[in-house]
Enzyme design. Structure first.
Site, PDB file in Angstrom:
ATOM      1  N   THR A 110      12.698  -5.244  -6.871  1.00  0.00           N
ATOM      2  CA  THR A 110      12.025  -4.726  -5.736  1.00  0.00           C
ATOM      3  C   THR A 110      11.182  -3.827  -6.045  1.00  0.00           C
ATOM      4  O   THR A 110      11.477  -2.522  -6.351  1.00  0.00           O
ATOM      5  CB  THR A 110      12.840  -4.748  -4.321  1.00  0.00           C
TER       6      THR A 110
ATOM      7  N   ASP B 175       4.728  -2.781  -7.787  1.00  0.00           N
ATOM      8  CA  ASP B 175       4.113  -1.677  -7.079  1.00  0.00           C
ATOM      9  C   ASP B 175       4.195  -0.538  -8.020  1.00  0.00           C
ATOM     10  O   ASP B 175       3.311   0.348  -8.073  1.00  0.00           O
ATOM     11  CB  ASP B 175       4.792  -1.456  -5.649  1.00  0.00           C
TER      12      ASP B 175
ATOM     13  N   GLY C 220       7.144  -7.564 -20.181  1.00  0.00           N
ATOM     14  CA  GLY C 220       5.967  -6.339 -20.071  1.00  0.00           C
ATOM     15  C   GLY C 220       4.877  -6.776 -19.452  1.00  0.00           C
ATOM     16  O   GLY C 220       4.877  -7.428 -18.492  1.00  0.00           O
TER      17      GLY C 220
ATOM     18  N   GLY D  79      16.300  -0.543  -3.974  1.00  0.00           N
ATOM     19  CA  GLY D  79      15.138  -0.330  -3.225  1.00  0.00           C
ATOM     20  C   GLY D  79      13.598  -0.102  -3.758  1.00  0.00           C
ATOM     21  O   GLY D  79      13.598   0.200  -5.057  1.00  0.00           O
TER      22      GLY D  79
ATOM     23  N   GLY E  67       0.742  -1.212  -0.113  1.00  0.00           N
ATOM     24  CA  GLY E  67      -0.034   0.090  -0.124  1.00  0.00           C
ATOM     25  C   GLY E  67       0.928   1.211  -0.076  1.00  0.00           C
ATOM     26  O   GLY E  67       0.853   2.044  -0.709  1.00  0.00           O
ATOM     27  N   ALA E  68       1.815   1.377   1.041  1.00  0.00           N
ATOM     28  CA  ALA E  68       2.573   2.667   1.234  1.00  0.00           C
ATOM     29  C   ALA E  68       3.546   2.459  -0.198  1.00  0.00           C
ATOM     30  O   ALA E  68       3.825   3.825  -0.572  1.00  0.00           O
ATOM     31  CB  ALA E  68       3.586   2.598   2.219  1.00  0.00           C
TER      32      ALA E  68
ATOM     33  N   GLU F 239      -2.665  -7.022   1.067  1.00  0.00           N
ATOM     34  CA  GLU F 239      -2.005  -7.210   2.574  1.00  0.00           C
ATOM     35  C   GLU F 239      -2.783  -6.717   3.597  1.00  0.00           C
ATOM     36  O   GLU F 239      -2.065  -6.457   4.912  1.00  0.00           O
ATOM     37  CB  GLU F 239      -0.537  -6.523   2.194  1.00  0.00           C
TER      38      GLU F 239
END
Length: 305
Positions: free
Chosen positions: A246, A250, A222, A285, A43-44, A141
């Protein structure tokens, strides 16, 4: 370009990353080579990515009444995310992900902590933020009843929902019916449709099984997206120097939501999402690699059609 309003309802975690040459066996101690704490939670992460891509973002979620919680709220504020609906939960720990990195391979233990406190009632308290949004962005989550309540409220006001079905679980048809676009990877698509990913059909067949609009992400290949008329289109990935994957998913979800909020069609939205995702893997990150709106526009401007 329009600044869309995105309401993100989801998890807020602190990632505790330990690097080691090898994972210890039971009862053994080994010396690690590095440790870091990084803001995370799907979410964040998606809220930060939306904000960097030019959206006006409101985050709905819960943290603990501990140091991690205070730090994560401050990080969101520094990224220009509205945290009016982020609630510290008394006597609860902030959600964490304990990540052990052994020669590039990850082993992860997630402790949801305060994320479990995102209840339907908490979502109802954010009804105004959902009503005012151009898009509501969700993941899995937080407890499923809270996700379902967010979909219900968004439907009440005609606000489109983008659902990232991760971590993967089988989803009720009535929940999916209220989602504008669902965004699984190939594994999550099989689980979402209650199929065994180890014995599953070709992903094209799975895409046809789902009746709604879908964007299936496929890493460096893709994304494949299915439109309302049932046609499946492939948006190829973009070649970049990969540093850390990572947070790529998102970033992809956030970029798709931002473009839908701007009124873009699926072709333009998916292309933008895949480009933003590609840029995100060129830095270290999850949140550290998320690109800005200007970076994505510049990147796309350099690509020859």
């Amino acid at each position: 370009m329009k600044q869309p309003r995105i309401t993100v309802i989801g998890s807020i975690n602190m990632d505790l990353v330990t690097e080691t040459p090898r994972v210890p066996t039971i009862g053994e101690t080994v010396l690690g080579t590095g440790f870091s704490t990084l803001p995370g939670g799907k979410g964040a992460n998606q809220a930060v990515a939306c904000a960097r891509l030019g959206a006006q973002v409101t985050m709905v979620g819960c943290v603990g009444d501990d140091g991690f919680g205070a730090e994560l709220v401050q990080r969101l504020q520094e990224e220009n995310v509205n945290v009016d609906y982020v609630e510290p939960i008394t006597h609860a720990s902030t959600g964490i992900a304990s990540i052990v990195v052994e020669n590039g391979d990850n082993s992860i233990i997630v402790v949801p902590g305060a994320n479990h406190a995102v209840t339907p009632e908490k979502v109802q308290q954010a009804e105004e933020a959902i009503k005012q949004a151009d898009v509501v962005l969700l993941q899995l989550e937080i407890p499923l009843p809270a996700v379902a309540e967010a979909v219900r409220i968004a439907g009440k006001y005609g606000v489109p929902v983008v659902l990232n079905p991760a971590p993967a679980i089988a989803l009720p048809a009535e929940l999916l019916a209220g989602v504008a676009v669902v965004t699984p990877n190939e594994y999550e698509l099989a689980i979402m449709l209650n199929r065994n990913p180890e014995q599953t059909e070709d992903f094209h067949e799975l895409l046809q099984m789902y009746s709604g609009v879908i964007m299936m992400t496929k890493g460096g290949d893709g994304a494949y997206y299915k439109q309302q008329d049932g046609s499946v289109v492939h948006q190829p990935g973009f070649q970049v120097n990969v540093v850390d994957t990572t947070g790529a998913g998102d970033t992809c979800n956030a970029a798709l939501a931002v473009m839908i909020g701007r009124g873009a069609d699926m072709a333009a939205a998916v292309r933008y999402a895949v480009a933003a995702s590609a840029l995100s893997v060129t830095k270290f990150g999850a949140q550290g690699g998320m690109p800005t709106e200007q970076e994505v526009e510049q990147f796309l401007g350099q690509i020859k059609e």
